[in-house]
Design an enzyme around this catalytic site. Sequence first.
Site, mmCIF file in Angstrom:
data_model
loop_
_atom_site.group_PDB
_atom_site.id
_atom_site.type_symbol
_atom_site.label_atom_id
_atom_site.label_comp_id
_atom_site.label_asym_id
_atom_site.label_seq_id
_atom_site.Cartn_x
_atom_site.Cartn_y
_atom_site.Cartn_z
ATOM 1 C CB SER A 155 -6.690 6.174 3.559
ATOM 2 O OG SER A 155 -6.405 5.913 2.108
ATOM 3 C CB SER A 156 -8.140 10.510 7.344
ATOM 4 O OG SER A 156 -8.528 11.567 6.548
ATOM 5 C CG ASP A 173 -7.762 4.634 -0.244
ATOM 6 O OD1 ASP A 173 -6.964 4.288 -0.837
ATOM 7 O OD2 ASP A 173 -8.266 5.701 -0.275
ATOM 8 C CG HIS A 177 -5.799 8.484 -9.851
ATOM 9 N ND1 HIS A 177 -7.030 8.560 -9.735
ATOM 10 C CD2 HIS A 177 -5.016 9.256 -9.270
ATOM 11 C CE1 HIS A 177 -7.018 9.549 -8.802
ATOM 12 N NE2 HIS A 177 -5.904 10.073 -8.621
ATOM 13 N NE ARG A 196 -4.183 4.780 0.004
ATOM 14 C CZ ARG A 196 -4.249 6.219 0.169
ATOM 15 N NH1 ARG A 196 -3.279 6.661 0.640
ATOM 16 N NH2 ARG A 196 -4.859 6.575 -0.579
HETATM 17 C C1 GLA Z 1 -8.211 7.729 -3.529
HETATM 18 C C2 GLA Z 1 -9.242 6.614 -3.801
HETATM 19 C C3 GLA Z 1 -8.445 5.146 -4.028
HETATM 20 C C4 GLA Z 1 -7.648 5.483 -5.243
HETATM 21 C C5 GLA Z 1 -6.595 6.617 -5.015
HETATM 22 C C6 GLA Z 1 -5.765 6.942 -6.299
HETATM 23 O O1 GLA Z 1 -7.266 7.335 -2.387
HETATM 24 O O2 GLA Z 1 -9.906 6.165 -2.624
HETATM 25 O O3 GLA Z 1 -9.443 4.202 -4.415
HETATM 26 O O4 GLA Z 1 -8.276 5.467 -6.460
HETATM 27 O O5 GLA Z 1 -7.432 7.845 -4.687
HETATM 28 O O6 GLA Z 1 -4.928 5.890 -6.582
#
Ligand code: GLA
Length: 425
Positions: A157-158, A203, A44, A37
Amino acid sequence: MAQGDVNPLQQSIDSATAIFGRRYGRPPRWIVAAPGRVNLIGEHVDYNNGFVMPMAIDRYCVIAAGEANDEAGMTNDEFTSHSSFVIRHSSFTASVFSVATDEETIISLDRPAPHPTPGHWSNYVAGVISLCAERGLQPSGFQAVIESGVPFGGGLSSSASLEVATATLIEAMTGKTLNPVDKALLCQKVEHDFAGVPCGIMDQFASVMCRADHLMLLDCRSQQIEHIPLIDPNVTVLIVNTNVKHELSGGEYAERRAQCESAARKLDVAALRDATLSQLDSQRERLDAVEFRRARHAISEIARTVDAAAALKAGNWARVGRLMYESHDSLRDDYEVSCRELDLLVDLARQRDANGGMIGSRMTGGGFGGCTVSLVETSKADDVGKYLSENYQAETGIEPTVLTSRPGRGAHVVQTPLAGSASAG
Ligand code: GLA
């Protein structure tokens, strides 16, 4: 940079199928895919119960799999030496091969244990197997090949895509399904329990539930989703990977989360979602300086995300772009999760500006490296990508990776055995 007519999902499927065939001497029975994604805005804030607005990228973690005791496959008694120990292939093990690391790991289906190497990719697989088993989804022995088109360690988000692909495979193999929210939460728990990262829900929700051609506006408190179309042919999502990852041992993430929780307690609210900027200002003396800045980011970012969703629906691209730049500034100055390379890319985007086809740009994901996400005018997307890439490389000596992506589709089964031919556990 543009991928032309090549479909990245099909490439991953073809590669996983071919490698599975070479390793195991038969075609796979199941093929599943789960996307990475990119978060357009709302960074955050998932763990502050706020709003986030990611989309799936059209790069997927693909898993091709077959039962361990398929006729042409390995026999139940075959032994494989693996690292320093020897393990028996059986209906109680999964043999999982990662194309990226060129390595096979054997996971016990009875007692999936973490790999001895901390942070090892197979921990995500073992974790999902373990939590699925607790919910009654217990596959019999299988062999699998993982081929991921999601860049590793790039903030796309791998790991979530690997978790979600594994859960999707187990659903397909067992013929049982989890409801999408439970599936995403199960995968998030794997990240907490097996990888030690106290991440929020964004994610995994994105990888499970995003829809093609849509952004996903997720209310992280109610877990309600609104799918917002992103189909204007004149606007393209451009992702630039700095190809740097400043290793801060993941501790920075947990620290930010703790600072937000402490700020919320001092402001007497359940989560920063419930606070306003004027409330924060009027109670400033209750917080230390760092907590104040962290809270200011979270509260303003949640507002920006809601604002951006409205602007998107109204087709007000200039406003969306401004909010993206503001988000970056806030992440850099108040949240302190950016880095020199990300700032450089966003500065270059600002210089390029709307006349050069740049609508807005910001860092995306957890930070400290990884990618920026930009909205660009489609007719100028190639030029913008080249401009960012050349200038970034001239300044840093690092070659970035530039990709464009349509909003992709959430996790899905690509291939499943014909009815009657499956002998799922
Ligand atoms: C990482 C975490 C998410 C989110 C982002 C920041 O990807 O896995 O849950 O907190 O950082 O937005």
